[in-house]
Every structure is written in C-alpha cells, then in structure tokens.
Enzyme design. Structure first.
Site, PDB file in Angstrom:
ATOM      1  N   ASP A  87       0.835  -1.205   0.000  1.00  0.00           N
ATOM      2  CA  ASP A  87       0.000   0.000   0.000  1.00  0.00           C
ATOM      3  C   ASP A  87       0.872   1.259   0.000  1.00  0.00           C
ATOM      4  O   ASP A  87       2.065   1.220   0.310  1.00  0.00           O
ATOM      5  CB  ASP A  87      -0.891  -0.044   1.260  1.00  0.00           C
ATOM      6  CG  ASP A  87      -2.170   0.758   1.116  1.00  0.00           C
ATOM      7  OD1 ASP A  87      -2.305   1.524   0.134  1.00  0.00           O
ATOM      8  OD2 ASP A  87      -3.038   0.634   2.000  1.00  0.00           O
ATOM      9  N   ASP A 117     -10.760   2.091  -3.112  1.00  0.00           N
ATOM     10  CA  ASP A 117     -11.282   1.899  -1.758  1.00  0.00           C
ATOM     11  C   ASP A 117     -12.805   1.955  -1.749  1.00  0.00           C
ATOM     12  O   ASP A 117     -13.427   1.659  -0.729  1.00  0.00           O
ATOM     13  CB  ASP A 117     -10.736   2.983  -0.818  1.00  0.00           C
ATOM     14  CG  ASP A 117      -9.382   2.591  -0.253  1.00  0.00           C
ATOM     15  OD1 ASP A 117      -9.003   1.413  -0.390  1.00  0.00           O
ATOM     16  OD2 ASP A 117      -8.708   3.458   0.312  1.00  0.00           O
TER      17      ASP A 117
HETATM   18  C1  DGJ Z   1      -5.794   1.973   1.996  1.00  0.00           C
HETATM   19  C2  DGJ Z   1      -6.197   0.743   1.262  1.00  0.00           C
HETATM   20  O1  DGJ Z   1      -6.686   1.058   0.009  1.00  0.00           O
HETATM   21  C3  DGJ Z   1      -7.204  -0.023   2.084  1.00  0.00           C
HETATM   22  O2  DGJ Z   1      -7.654  -1.146   1.378  1.00  0.00           O
HETATM   23  C4  DGJ Z   1      -6.557  -0.417   3.377  1.00  0.00           C
HETATM   24  O3  DGJ Z   1      -5.514  -1.314   3.136  1.00  0.00           O
HETATM   25  C5  DGJ Z   1      -6.067   0.819   4.102  1.00  0.00           C
HETATM   26  N1  DGJ Z   1      -5.220   1.621   3.254  1.00  0.00           N
HETATM   27  C6  DGJ Z   1      -5.309   0.452   5.349  1.00  0.00           C
HETATM   28  O4  DGJ Z   1      -4.735   1.530   5.947  1.00  0.00           O
END
Ligand code: DGJ
Length: 724
Positions: free
Chosen positions: A470, A540
């Site tokens: 991430d 997200d």
């Molecule tokens: C952003 C990601 O897109 C989410 O799926 C998740 O992993 C969060 N970060 C966790 O902080």
C-alpha cells in the site's frame, strides 16, 4: 515487421493492425509520416512530398512532422526534448546518425518495461540522432510486437562530451498525428472515484493530463487517447498512449496550426530535471502506443493483451488468482488472532483460498497515526506473532497474505526517531504530513536497503504467500537530504528508480509470493506497478454501483485480471448504499474476486450465496482472467451497464448486465453483444440457444428488474454447428 529502406532513409514499423512510418529528410531530420492503420510497405512517397512546399511566415522546420522536436531553432511548438546547455541556451538541432535493428527487445536499465520471452516475438529499432554542435545523442527505441498491436517506445540520452547538460523535458514518445478534428479522452478521478472516462473536443486547444504528486495518482491516469469525432466504443479510429511508470507524468495533445496534433507522454517536466554529466546516459520510462480502427474497445483490447502477458510478469501472471478474504472492512484496526481465525474458518467453509491480514498488525498501530516502518508484529493482537497466525491460517488450508506500507514513515515511529532525515523533506522547512505520515526517501540506497531487509525478514520467515503493498499519501517537499542542490529536482524520479530496485529485489527473492499493489485504492494503477505486481486494488470504494463506473473506466487501459474487486458489507462503508449480495458478487466477478466483510456476521442465506459466488468464480476464472473483455454499455450513459468476456478459444461467452434503478412501466432494454461467431450457436446452461448473429444484431433483453441494483450474469457455450 520493421522494414528499413536505407537508401531512402525510410523506416516502416508495421504491426498487426498499425503502421508507424519514419523518414529522414534531406537535412537529416527525422520525420513521422504516418501513425495509423496498417498500410502496405512502400506506400509513403507521396507523404514525404507533402511537406516540401507551402509558404509560411515561420521557418519550414516549424511545419515538419518532427519525431523528436526541440525548441530554439525554428520549431515553434512544444518540444519533446528540451535541454539547458552549459552556455545557457536551449538549442538542439538533432540530425540522423544511424540505426540498429535487432530481434527481440532489450530490457530498460532500472525501469519496468514491456518484454518478450523469445527473440522472435518482436523487433526493436533504435534510431540515433545527434546534435550538430554538441556531443549529445538521442537514441529513439521502437519495439513492434508480433502478437500485440502496441508499439513500445522510449528515449535514451547520451552525453558524449565532458560538459554537463541539463535535461528539462524528455518525453518518452511524441507523435505528430495528421489531423486536428479530434476528441480527447482521459481517465479523471479522485480517491474512491478513480478513472472516469471523460471525452471532449480538442477544439484547437492544447490539452495536458498530468500528475506532479510523485505517484501516477487517483486524479489522472497516465493515459490519453485521441478519437475521431465519429469513433465510438465499437468503431472508428482511436489512438492511445500510456506510460510504464508509477510517478509524476505528463501526457499532452497539442494541435499545431498546420493541421497536425502532437500526442506525447513522459516524465513531468514540471517536477523533473536531470543533470547529465559527460559520459552519462539517461533512460526515459517506456511509452506504449496503440492505434485501433475498431473504436475504443479495440484500443483497450490491444492494451489488455500486452499488459496482461508482456507487462505483468512472474509466477502468478498466468495462474488462476486465488479468491481472497481481506479483513480491512471487517475489522479495521480492531482485531485479534481469534477474530481473524474465526473469519478464516468461515472463509474456508465457502471455498475462499487466501486470507489477507490488512493494516494494524505491527508496532502499536491501533489507528493510522503511527508505527509504519516498525515492521514487528503487535503481540497484544497477535500473541504468536505473524508466524502464529499464518500457521493457523495455513492449517485451515488457506494461503496467508499480509499488508505493508513500506514507503512511509510517521513521526510517531521508532524508524523516524532513529532516522529523522530518511524522509523526503526540504532543509529548514516544515515537513507536511498527510494521514499523519511522511514519505521515506527512496532515492537513498540505505533507505531502499532498509525496506528490502525489513520486508524480506517477514516474507522469508513468517509464512507469507501474498503481499498487499500500500502507499497512502503523495509527495510534498519532494527533496532529498542526500542530493546536492543542482540535483534536487531529480529526487522524484530517483525515488521511483529506488522503488523499482526495491520491488525488483523483493519479487526476485520471493517469486511465488503474489504481490498486489494499492495506493489508497487505485492511486497507483499503472503499468509500472503491474510489471512487479500483477494485480492492483482498484479502489477503496467497494460499493457495487460505484464500482460499475470505476471498473468500466479502468478497463479502458487495464485488463480485468489486473483489478482487485471485492464483495463488501451493506450498508456500504463508503456510500451507505444497500445493494443485493448478488449484485455485489456480479460486479466483483469482473476482476480478481474477493470478500472484504465479516463472514462471521453474514446471514446463512448470504453465506450460501457467497459460497455459490466462489463456486462460480472458480469455474469461470480461465475466461475472466484470460478472455477478451468488451465493454457493451456504459454506466455513464444511463441506467444500465454491461460487458462481456469471451474465452481465448472463443467457446465460452460470459455476459454481465447491470441495472441501477427499477423503472416504472419498463420498456425492453436490449444489449447487443460483440465479436462473436455469427453462425455459431451460443447455448445457456438451461438449454436456451442463440446464434452469434442474434446476440450481436438483436441483442439480449435485460430481465425486468424488481429491485434497485440488480444484475444478470449469463454463461454461454459455443457450439460450432449452426442450429438446424
Ligand atoms: C488503503 C487501502 O486502500 C485499504 O484497502 C486499506 O488497506 C487501508 N489503506 C489500510 O490503511
């Protein structure tokens, strides 16, 4: 096939469906005569003559279709290569020096790029231009693939002298297209609403699509297309470009006043300058160019084929991707081992293959304000550490995956306390935080080595089969404590080179680990990341309705096999919307399928539906991952959305149709399918049969929706003999 006519100074790069034609003129300038539909070799003489006459206020060079224009000596437009010479001027007069033609495709040093697996898959032409005065050479590289209608281009600059030269703009590709009456199309977005295709007339104005954020970004994708006015999803001429790069970029479409439009893409000169000392070389990222005379779908399919098989790499490229469950939306930071194992047990029961532990497992991370960089398991939540939980997940027969955000450092972390100068920052200036974190300075080798060591320690010892990588903020003060003042504007690009070194090292050391890239959802959905990680978390936003838009837009460039898509809980956490379990599954099916909810909290009915979805996915994975994907109806156009997949052998057809809102007194809504065998029979499991012709010309009628957010997925098998 690449044809070279040395005597005439002519190069004809001929793909399956396109031609790209270059000509050296009488003064040694390299001209681009044609990029568009495939033409027979030897059809170019008239085009060369085209540019010879015509009076103009400006010098003749200003109206030539230069392949690599520079400002300062007659070319009045936007240069593709711009420099600052030691004497302070910016003049380049590049002249043809020679060429090499080779089978295959060499790798680009330090950068991700498309590749071949055997030399007979492609030919690469390198044309060298040299400045008349200075010892600066430009090597323009072109690869024509045997099996893919995409042209790979890049530029390498070599300073053969002793004086430094500063590169201020170095586009990877810059193509003067004949014509100016185009629409342009780009993928605009933001967090949780990534990659919405926007189309507008160029109308004589220069268009610039860019990111300066140190990431390709949520806001724009490194992609720009030009379309004939009459072009649609299914027909008409379309040109497109994308970049195999994950940092700041700039794409432009710039009409001149002689009826041409220059389409280009490369590093963003607003945030990247490079000092090239004598004896040094600079390699630009690779641009991928495609042309389709079969509309936007044709362009997408060309990109999909190349990206899926010759940008994505490694063990997982062609393997069936595991159905996963991710605990993020199920628990956020609030979990312990018992809770995780309980979810995993339910997951095992319904056939899920991979359990992913998301953020919150390390340091003292109970919220997003600390501990990134301190990659040691939090024993309060995981008494047996990562190995303890991964052993339990493995014992259930599932693979185990783990979240990292390795490029970051929050001020509240042991890593920051130990190395406060390891983050991107500007001397004596405040360090701007976002999500309460700063970005590690990956331009520094010791920082790269720290990340490699920290991640390797876990991947090597703790039983991790999958990594979600991430990256949750973009660059501010993008400067480095380790670089001299004259190189500070190189930091962003050096960061990307550092990141690529880290990823190359880790993916080579752990070839069987499946890596999925993520950046606050789809903030770094690009070919650069896909080279190292064959799938990306698309957004997200897990709301099924929103995902129709996001996945539809993403598919303009990227194949479904690259998109992570999960079924999440309702009311949806991003929108509050409620949609049926079926709709959520039918939307997630068009990507790498997974769940992102608390399976222990599902009703028996939803759990049964989830198990059915997993069974369906497993039986369809071959077609979903490797089939030809075609957009049929745009969610941006109205109440419906639809797409189809056809298996590589053409024998399986999957139709996916979606209706957002129930309509009163509904009219028939038919959706025409595409690219089928008109004479063949396509049969549903219940025995209903259609000819390909019917499906393409009459279409399928969407069932009457009884509730908002409904969907219909139909699987057909092709029978070769026509119906009696
Ligand atoms: C952003 C990601 O897109 C989410 O799926 C998740 O992993 C969060 N970060 C966790 O902080």
């Amino acid at each position: 096939m690449i044809y070279v006519d040395e005597a005439a100074g002519r190069f004809h790069l001929q793909g399956k469906g396109y031609s790209y034609c270059l000509q050296v003129d009488e003064e040694g300038r390299l001209l681009n005569l044609h990029f568009g539909a495939r033409i027979p070799d030897g059809s170019l003489r008239r085009l060369v003559d085209d540019y010879r006459d015509g009076a103009s206020f400006d010098p003749k060079v200003s109206r030539l279709p230069l392949e690599l224009p520079s400002p300062g000596a007659g070319f009045m437009g936007e240069g593709a290569l711009q420099v600052e010479n030691t004497n302070g001027d910016n003049i380049l007069r590049l002249r043809y020096e020679g060429y090499t033609l080779l089978d295959g495709k060499p790798a680009l040093e330090g950068l991700p790029a498309s590749y071949v697996e055997s030399a007979d898959e492609a030919q690469t032409l390198v044309i060298t231009l040299k400045d008349e005065l200075l010892p600066l050479r430009a090597e323009l590289s072109y690869t024509v693939f045997r099996d893919h209608d995409v042209l790979a281009r890049s530029l390498r600059l070599v300073n053969g002298g002793t004086e430094p030269v500063t590169l201020t703009k170095m586009q990877s590709a810059s193509v003067p297209l004949y014509g100016e009456d185009f629409d342009y199309l780009h993928l605009k977005g933001g967090w949780a609403r990534e990659r919405r295709p926007l189309r507008a007339p160029l109308a004589g104005a220069a268009v610039r699509i860019e990111s300066r954020r140190g990431a390709s970004g949520h806001e724009e994708n490194p992609f720009l297309a030009l379309m004939e006015k009459s072009a649609t999803e299914r027909q008409g001429r379309v040109w497109g470009e994308t970049l195999v790069y994950s940092g700041s970029f700039m794409a432009e479409a710039v009409p001149d006043n002689f009826g041409n439009t220059r389409l280009s893409i490369g590093l963003n000169p607003g945030v990247c300058r490079w000092r090239l000392n004598g004896g040094e070389a600079f390699q630009t990222p690779e641009a991928l160019l495609a042309f389709s005379s079969e509309g936007l779908n044709g362009l997408s399919q060309a990109f999909h084929g190349l990206i899926r098989t010759r940008v994505c790499r490694g063990y997982w490229r062609d393997r069936e991707r595991p159905v996963l469950i991710n605990n993020w939306e199920a628990t956020y930071f609030n979990f312990n081992e018992e809770k995780l194992v309980a979810i995993a047990e339910k997951a095992r029961d319904i056939g899920v293959e991979l359990f992913v532990l998301d953020d919150g497992w390390f340091g003292k991370r109970d919220s997003d304000n600390c501990s990134l960089g301190d990659w040691v398991a939090d024993r309060r939540k995981l008494p047996g550490g990562i190995k303890g939980v991964s052993d339990k997940i493995h014992a259930l027969g599932l693979r185990f995956g783990l979240w990292f955000e390795p490029e970051m450092v929050p001020p509240d972390s042991d890593l920051y306390r130990a190395h406060p100068d390891w983050c991107l920052h500007a001397k004596d200036r405040p360090r701007t935080e976002a999500r309460q974190q700063l970005i590690l300075d990956l331009s520094r080798q010791e920082v790269q080595d720290y990340i490699i060591a920290a991640v390797s320690a876990i991947l090597g010892n703790e039983g991790v089969d999958y990594v979600k990588w991430d990256m949750n903020r973009n660059m501010t003060e993008p400067f480095s404590a380790a670089l001299p003042p004259e190189r500070q504007m190189e930091t962003q690009h050096r960061y990307m080179l550092g990141l690529y070194r880290v990823l190359e090292t880790l993916t080579a050391a752990f070839p069987q680990v499946l890596f999925e890239s993520c950046s606050g959802g789809g903030g770094r959905f690009d070919c650069g990341m896909l080279y190292y990680m064959p799938q990306t978390w698309t957004s997200d936003d897990t709301d099924a309705n929103e995902r129709l838009y996001i996945q539809y837009g993403t598919s303009v460039v990227y194949p479904p096999a690259a998109m992570g898509a999960h079924v999440s809980a309702v009311p949806n956490h991003q929108t509050g919307r409620v949609s049926s379990f079926k709709m959520r599954g039918d939307v997630a099916l068009a990507g790498n399928f997974g769940f992102e909810l608390d399976l222990t909290a599902l009703s028996p009915q939803d759990l049964a539906e989830a198990a059915e979805q997993v069974r369906t996915i497993k039986s369809l994975r071959g077609t979903l991952q490797k089939g030809t994907f075609t957009r049929l109806e745009s969610p941006f156009a109205g109440n419906y959305a639809a797409w189809q997949f056809v298996s590589p052998d053409g024998d399986e057809l999957l139709f996916c149709g979606y209706q957002r809102l129930v309509e009163p007194n509904p009219t028939t809504h038919r959706i025409r399918l595409c690219g089928l065998d008109a004479e063949a029979i396509y049969r549903l499991d219940d025995g209903t049969a259609y000819t390909g012709g019917e499906l393409m010309e009459i279409g399928l009628s969407m069932p009457i929706a009884k509730e908002d957010f409904s969907s219909c997925v139909l699987r057909f098998r092709r029978e070769r003999a026509p119906r009696a």
